[in-house]
Design a protein around this motif. Structure first.
Motif, PDB file in Angstrom:
ATOM      1  N   PRO A  29     -38.888  30.293 -48.417  1.00 13.27           N
ATOM      2  CA  PRO A  29     -38.745  31.586 -48.920  1.00 13.27           C
ATOM      3  C   PRO A  29     -39.150  31.517 -50.278  1.00 13.27           C
ATOM      4  O   PRO A  29     -39.201  32.442 -50.690  1.00 13.27           O
ATOM      5  CB  PRO A  29     -37.650  32.053 -48.790  1.00 13.27           C
ATOM      6  CG  PRO A  29     -36.455  30.637 -48.129  1.00 13.27           C
ATOM      7  CD  PRO A  29     -38.463  30.449 -47.118  1.00 13.27           C
ATOM      8  N   LYS A  30     -39.760  30.500 -50.488  1.00 10.62           N
ATOM      9  CA  LYS A  30     -39.437  30.058 -52.091  1.00 10.62           C
ATOM     10  C   LYS A  30     -41.398  29.223 -52.480  1.00 10.62           C
ATOM     11  O   LYS A  30     -41.951  28.814 -53.102  1.00 10.62           O
ATOM     12  CB  LYS A  30     -39.286  28.911 -52.980  1.00 10.62           C
ATOM     13  CG  LYS A  30     -37.382  29.487 -53.032  1.00 10.62           C
ATOM     14  CD  LYS A  30     -37.228  30.212 -53.825  1.00 10.62           C
ATOM     15  CE  LYS A  30     -35.220  30.687 -53.949  1.00 10.62           C
ATOM     16  NZ  LYS A  30     -35.034  31.866 -54.621  1.00 10.62           N
ATOM     17  N   GLY A  31     -41.618  29.049 -51.650  1.00  8.48           N
ATOM     18  CA  GLY A  31     -43.160  29.232 -51.350  1.00  8.48           C
ATOM     19  C   GLY A  31     -43.484  27.898 -50.089  1.00  8.48           C
ATOM     20  O   GLY A  31     -43.028  27.933 -49.664  1.00  8.48           O
ATOM     21  N   VAL A  79     -38.797  24.312 -50.726  1.00  7.42           N
ATOM     22  CA  VAL A  79     -39.266  25.468 -50.402  1.00  7.42           C
ATOM     23  C   VAL A  79     -37.949  26.586 -50.241  1.00  7.42           C
ATOM     24  O   VAL A  79     -37.543  27.610 -49.782  1.00  7.42           O
ATOM     25  CB  VAL A  79     -40.416  25.619 -48.796  1.00  7.42           C
ATOM     26  CG1 VAL A  79     -41.536  25.142 -49.453  1.00  7.42           C
ATOM     27  CG2 VAL A  79     -39.695  25.013 -47.632  1.00  7.42           C
ATOM     28  N   VAL A  80     -36.525  25.481 -50.111  1.00 14.00           N
ATOM     29  CA  VAL A  80     -35.504  26.507 -50.237  1.00 14.00           C
ATOM     30  C   VAL A  80     -35.052  26.746 -50.973  1.00 14.00           C
ATOM     31  O   VAL A  80     -34.469  27.984 -51.357  1.00 14.00           O
ATOM     32  CB  VAL A  80     -34.154  25.868 -49.027  1.00 14.00           C
ATOM     33  CG1 VAL A  80     -33.030  26.008 -48.617  1.00 14.00           C
ATOM     34  CG2 VAL A  80     -35.000  25.429 -47.891  1.00 14.00           C
ATOM     35  N   ASN A  81     -34.770  25.525 -51.835  1.00 17.02           N
ATOM     36  CA  ASN A  81     -34.141  25.966 -53.287  1.00 17.02           C
ATOM     37  C   ASN A  81     -35.102  24.949 -54.440  1.00 17.02           C
ATOM     38  O   ASN A  81     -35.330  24.249 -54.079  1.00 17.02           O
ATOM     39  CB  ASN A  81     -32.589  24.356 -53.587  1.00 17.02           C
ATOM     40  CG  ASN A  81     -31.799  25.482 -52.660  1.00 17.02           C
ATOM     41  OD1 ASN A  81     -31.639  26.777 -51.967  1.00 17.02           O
ATOM     42  ND2 ASN A  81     -31.707  24.050 -51.794  1.00 17.02           N
ATOM     43  N   GLU A  82     -35.547  25.854 -55.153  1.00 15.99           N
ATOM     44  CA  GLU A  82     -36.656  25.330 -56.548  1.00 15.99           C
ATOM     45  C   GLU A  82     -35.664  24.491 -56.956  1.00 15.99           C
ATOM     46  O   GLU A  82     -34.359  24.360 -57.210  1.00 15.99           O
ATOM     47  CB  GLU A  82     -37.083  26.226 -57.517  1.00 15.99           C
ATOM     48  CG  GLU A  82     -38.027  27.223 -56.440  1.00 15.99           C
ATOM     49  CD  GLU A  82     -38.812  28.993 -57.331  1.00 15.99           C
ATOM     50  OE1 GLU A  82     -39.356  29.401 -57.454  1.00 15.99           O
ATOM     51  OE2 GLU A  82     -37.648  28.958 -57.839  1.00 15.99           O
ATOM     52  N   LYS A  84     -35.556  21.930 -60.904  1.00 16.70           N
ATOM     53  CA  LYS A  84     -35.865  22.754 -62.154  1.00 16.70           C
ATOM     54  C   LYS A  84     -35.780  22.010 -63.550  1.00 16.70           C
ATOM     55  O   LYS A  84     -34.771  20.677 -62.924  1.00 16.70           O
ATOM     56  CB  LYS A  84     -34.967  24.204 -62.249  1.00 16.70           C
ATOM     57  CG  LYS A  84     -34.022  23.890 -62.441  1.00 16.70           C
ATOM     58  CD  LYS A  84     -32.833  25.680 -62.944  1.00 16.70           C
ATOM     59  CE  LYS A  84     -31.065  24.955 -62.825  1.00 16.70           C
ATOM     60  NZ  LYS A  84     -30.691  26.405 -63.496  1.00 16.70           N
ATOM     61  N   THR A 122     -43.008  28.163 -62.893  1.00 14.92           N
ATOM     62  CA  THR A 122     -42.543  29.230 -63.734  1.00 14.92           C
ATOM     63  C   THR A 122     -41.790  29.014 -64.799  1.00 14.92           C
ATOM     64  O   THR A 122     -41.057  28.131 -65.187  1.00 14.92           O
ATOM     65  CB  THR A 122     -41.851  30.311 -62.826  1.00 14.92           C
ATOM     66  OG1 THR A 122     -42.217  30.642 -61.015  1.00 14.92           O
ATOM     67  CG2 THR A 122     -41.538  31.225 -63.472  1.00 14.92           C
ATOM     68  N   HIS A 134     -39.461  26.177 -63.181  1.00 11.88           N
ATOM     69  CA  HIS A 134     -38.770  25.629 -61.825  1.00 11.88           C
ATOM     70  C   HIS A 134     -40.345  25.808 -61.451  1.00 11.88           C
ATOM     71  O   HIS A 134     -41.066  26.836 -61.053  1.00 11.88           O
ATOM     72  CB  HIS A 134     -37.287  26.352 -61.690  1.00 11.88           C
ATOM     73  CG  HIS A 134     -37.959  28.040 -61.841  1.00 11.88           C
ATOM     74  ND1 HIS A 134     -38.079  28.511 -60.901  1.00 11.88           N
ATOM     75  CD2 HIS A 134     -37.374  28.833 -63.252  1.00 11.88           C
ATOM     76  CE1 HIS A 134     -38.339  29.917 -61.656  1.00 11.88           C
ATOM     77  NE2 HIS A 134     -37.856  30.040 -63.154  1.00 11.88           N
ATOM     78  N   GLY A 135     -40.031  24.763 -59.881  1.00 14.20           N
ATOM     79  CA  GLY A 135     -41.371  25.675 -58.900  1.00 14.20           C
ATOM     80  C   GLY A 135     -40.501  24.725 -57.788  1.00 14.20           C
ATOM     81  O   GLY A 135     -39.467  23.938 -58.065  1.00 14.20           O
ATOM     82  N   PRO A 136     -41.171  24.811 -56.379  1.00 14.13           N
ATOM     83  CA  PRO A 136     -40.768  24.209 -55.156  1.00 14.13           C
ATOM     84  C   PRO A 136     -41.154  22.563 -55.456  1.00 14.13           C
ATOM     85  O   PRO A 136     -40.832  21.709 -54.534  1.00 14.13           O
ATOM     86  CB  PRO A 136     -41.629  25.132 -54.296  1.00 14.13           C
ATOM     87  CG  PRO A 136     -42.770  26.114 -54.963  1.00 14.13           C
ATOM     88  CD  PRO A 136     -42.503  26.429 -56.231  1.00 14.13           C
TER      89      PRO A 136
END
Length: 181
Positions: A29-31, A79-82, A84, A122, A134-136
């Protein structure tokens, strides 16, 4: 056997993992993240779990075993929890702001320091003295945060500069604290 390497990686629902030879693509979901690993490592999926095995007890295979498993686990986690990193800007007149996709900082120089946002990262500025990156991709997030911190590292006398939120700056006393003879 490597204690970390032999642990299976549970694939959460909503995450799609594709193995193409030694290349793994993880979509969530996050990338989407893709990485190529050493071709000797044996990577497989069974019962909704990813497993990493090594072909022999060579020193190189032993060292690659845990590393490969951890890198894949970080891809799935990202990809689930980015991931940070939070940075704090300390100093009189030091502040950060977001203008479009750029991070604009006043750090005591005669000019503003402008850092453009890169792909997969981001930047958020919830307060003038706080930066959240933050990012994957864990490696990209950490590297970008280190590059932002490098623009004005914290100094030991007054603690002015950019530091990680959980970082402790060891303070020095300065000239007044010097012992007199």
């Amino acid at each position: 056997m490597s204690r970390i390497g032999r642990k299976p990686i549970v694939i959460p629902t909503g995450v799609d993992v594709k193995i193409d030879g030694s290349t793994i693509t993880v979509k969530g979901p996050k990338g989407t993240l893709s990485n190529t690993f050493h071709p000797d490592m044996i990577i497989g999926i069974e019962n909704g779990e990813l497993t990493v095995a090594r072909p022999s007890e060579d020193k190189m295979h032993k060292s690659l075993h845990g590393l490969t498993r951890t890198l894949i686990a970080n891809m799935v986690e990202g990809v689930v929890n980015e991931f940070k990193k939070e940075l704090e800007v300390n100093g009189v007149g030091y502040r950060a702001a977001k203008q479009g996709k750029d991070l604009v900082m006043n750090l005591g120089y005669s000019h503003q320091v402008i850092v453009p946002e890169i792909d997969g990262i981001t930047i958020d500025v919830p307060a003038p003295n706080k930066i959240v990156i933050h990012g994957p991709d864990k490696q990209k997030v950490g590297q970008f945060a280190a590059e932002v911190r490098e623009k004005r590292p914290p100094e030991p006398y007054k603690g002015k500069g950019i530091k990680y939120v959980d970082e402790h700056i060891i303070r020095k006393e300065g000239k007044a604290g010097k012992a007199k003879k």
